[in-house]
Design an enzyme around this catalytic site. Structure first.
Site, PDB file in Angstrom:
ATOM      1  N   ASP A  82       0.793  -1.082   0.044  1.00  0.00           N
ATOM      2  CA  ASP A  82       0.068   0.180  -0.175  1.00  0.00           C
ATOM      3  C   ASP A  82       0.860   1.169  -0.063  1.00  0.00           C
ATOM      4  O   ASP A  82       1.954   1.133   0.062  1.00  0.00           O
ATOM      5  CB  ASP A  82      -1.033  -0.022   1.117  1.00  0.00           C
ATOM      6  CG  ASP A  82      -0.106  -0.243   2.408  1.00  0.00           C
ATOM      7  OD1 ASP A  82       0.945  -0.713   2.625  1.00  0.00           O
ATOM      8  OD2 ASP A  82      -0.681   0.380   3.475  1.00  0.00           O
ATOM      9  N   GLU A 144       0.090  -1.448   5.712  1.00  0.00           N
ATOM     10  CA  GLU A 144       1.011  -1.018   6.469  1.00  0.00           C
ATOM     11  C   GLU A 144       1.041   0.485   7.086  1.00  0.00           C
ATOM     12  O   GLU A 144       1.269   0.861   8.239  1.00  0.00           O
ATOM     13  CB  GLU A 144       2.593  -1.317   5.927  1.00  0.00           C
ATOM     14  CG  GLU A 144       3.800  -1.048   6.917  1.00  0.00           C
ATOM     15  CD  GLU A 144       4.196   0.796   6.824  1.00  0.00           C
ATOM     16  OE1 GLU A 144       5.026   0.714   7.841  1.00  0.00           O
ATOM     17  OE2 GLU A 144       3.886   1.187   6.055  1.00  0.00           O
TER      18      GLU A 144
HETATM   19 ZN   LIG Z   1       6.772   2.284   4.036  1.00  0.00          ZN
END
Ligand SMILES: [Zn+2]
Length: 385
Positions: A82, A144
């Site tokens: 992401d 993340e």
């Molecule tokens: Zn990163």
């Protein structure tokens, strides 16, 4: 035969062109499945066994575990699929179109950190015809940048297992063996509104919040007196009072007030103990001001990460890159991979200074040396038993 896996430049172009923003704000948040799908196709094309693992409770989000070879040891090369949200109007190029300029590749996710996948696959490509003695695992995670739900799900599932793990976040290929944790917390004060002319007609949440702020600032002082680690650029735990909302009118007693703060603990400080200490301090203010005080985490928190400065992987990465291992201020998925029992470092191409910024880029001169270091790590950890 599987379709052939494209070259590094094509992979990088396609990864950047595939949006996968993750964000706690729902209007920004996107699925990462298209990125996972591309990586799966490319890696299975090279002979990797691939497994897409949906993240429970997060529809449209998945991790990918791609494994070449088998055995109890081996190496994980890990990245997140992401990106953060972006301000297109501040970019000088299209964030989703890989743009070459000034000996750099510009695009959203070039250094943080889709670029790492193209580079890791390029390094892995050299080994596909050779019999590995230990597995090489390419791990691609979800979310993340928002909740770390992907890495949490992996830790919960106890996968993947290997002996060593490199997370390719942008560190200019400096091995990172330690970072602080992240907590984001909320304090809600519930008072009672009333006419301002007579304080006894209500219970001021703002008056109580004034004392809450005072307590948190004293607590910060104590923490910074008691905990220090000079390996960090900011050697103490930090507590930032980030935002506050309360009240509506000067002539009304404030009925409700909310505060959000961020606390960055050093390795060895437990989030649970910190939360407990804070609510214990705030407890007496309830009676004093006749209000209710509710403390709550805004997300489960990220533990601090601390590997042995002289571990096998840290020492090897130091030798291969010529850089001494360092501590950094930003958080990563490292504590979750370490929890799985792996000797873990954070080390990848590009600079964190360019991450989360308009005109994010990866300099050309980062690419070849990274491929070379990863090849040497694969040779060391997947060919010797
Ligand atoms: Zn990163």
């Amino acid at each position: 035969m599987q379709p052939s896996t494209p070259d590094l430049l094509t992979m990088l172009t396609e990864l950047i062109a595939t949006p996968s923003v993750s964000c706690t704000a729902a209007h920004w948040d996107q699925s990462n499945l298209s990125v996972i799908g591309k990586l799966e196709t490319w890696l299975s094309g090279l002979g990797f066994k691939t497994e897409v693992m949906p993240v429970p409770g997060y529809p449209g989000k998945a991790n990918l575990i791609a494994t070449l070879g088998s055995g109890p040891g081996g190496l994980v090369l890990s990245g997140h699929t992401d990106t953060v949200p972006f301000n297109a109007e501040l970019w000088n190029s299209d964030p989703f179109k890989l743009t070459e300029k000034n000996a750099r590749f510009y695009g959203l996710g070039t250094c943080d950190m889709k670029g790492f996948f193209a580079i890791a696959i390029e390094a892995a490509r050299q080994f596909v015809d050779k019999p590995l003695q230990q597995p090489l695992i390419i791990l691609a995670t979800a979310d993340e940048e928002s909740s770390m739900s992907g890495a949490r799900a992996l830790a919960e599932a106890g996968r993947p297992k290997a002996r060593y793990a490199v997370i390719g976040e942008p560190t200019g290929m400096r091995p990172i063996y330690m970072h602080k944790g992240i907590m984001m917390e909320q304090v809600r004060v519930k008072g009672r509104s009333g006419h301002s002319s007579n304080p006894s007609l209500g219970a001021s949440a703002l008056d109580a919040m004034h004392s809450v702020l005072g307590e948190l600032i004293s607590f910060r002082k104590e923490l910074q007196r008691d905990y220090q680690n000079s390996d960090f650029a900011v050697s103490v735990p930090t507590l930032n009072l980030g935002c506050i909302h309360g009240g509506d009118n000067p002539n009304r007693i404030c009925g409700a007030c909310e505060l959000e703060y961020d606390l960055r603990p050093l390795p060895g400080m437990s989030a649970e103990n910190l939360r407990e200490a804070i609510s214990k301090r705030l407890q007496p203010l309830q009676q004093q001001f006749g209000v209710e005080i509710i403390t709550e985490p805004l997300f489960p928190g990220l533990p601090a990460f601390h590997n042995d400065k002289h571990s096998e992987l840290v020492t090897t990465a130091e030798k291969l890159t010529g850089h001494q291992a360092e501590a950094v201020a930003f958080g990563t998925e490292a504590p979750f991979l370490q929890e799985l029992g792996m000797d873990t470092i954070v080390m990848g191409p590009g600079s964190i200074d360019q991450a989360h910024q308009p005109d994010e880029y990866l300099a050309f001169d980062q690419i070849k040396p990274t491929v070379a270091v990863l090849e040497q790590l694969i040779a060391r950890y997947c060919f010797s038993s």
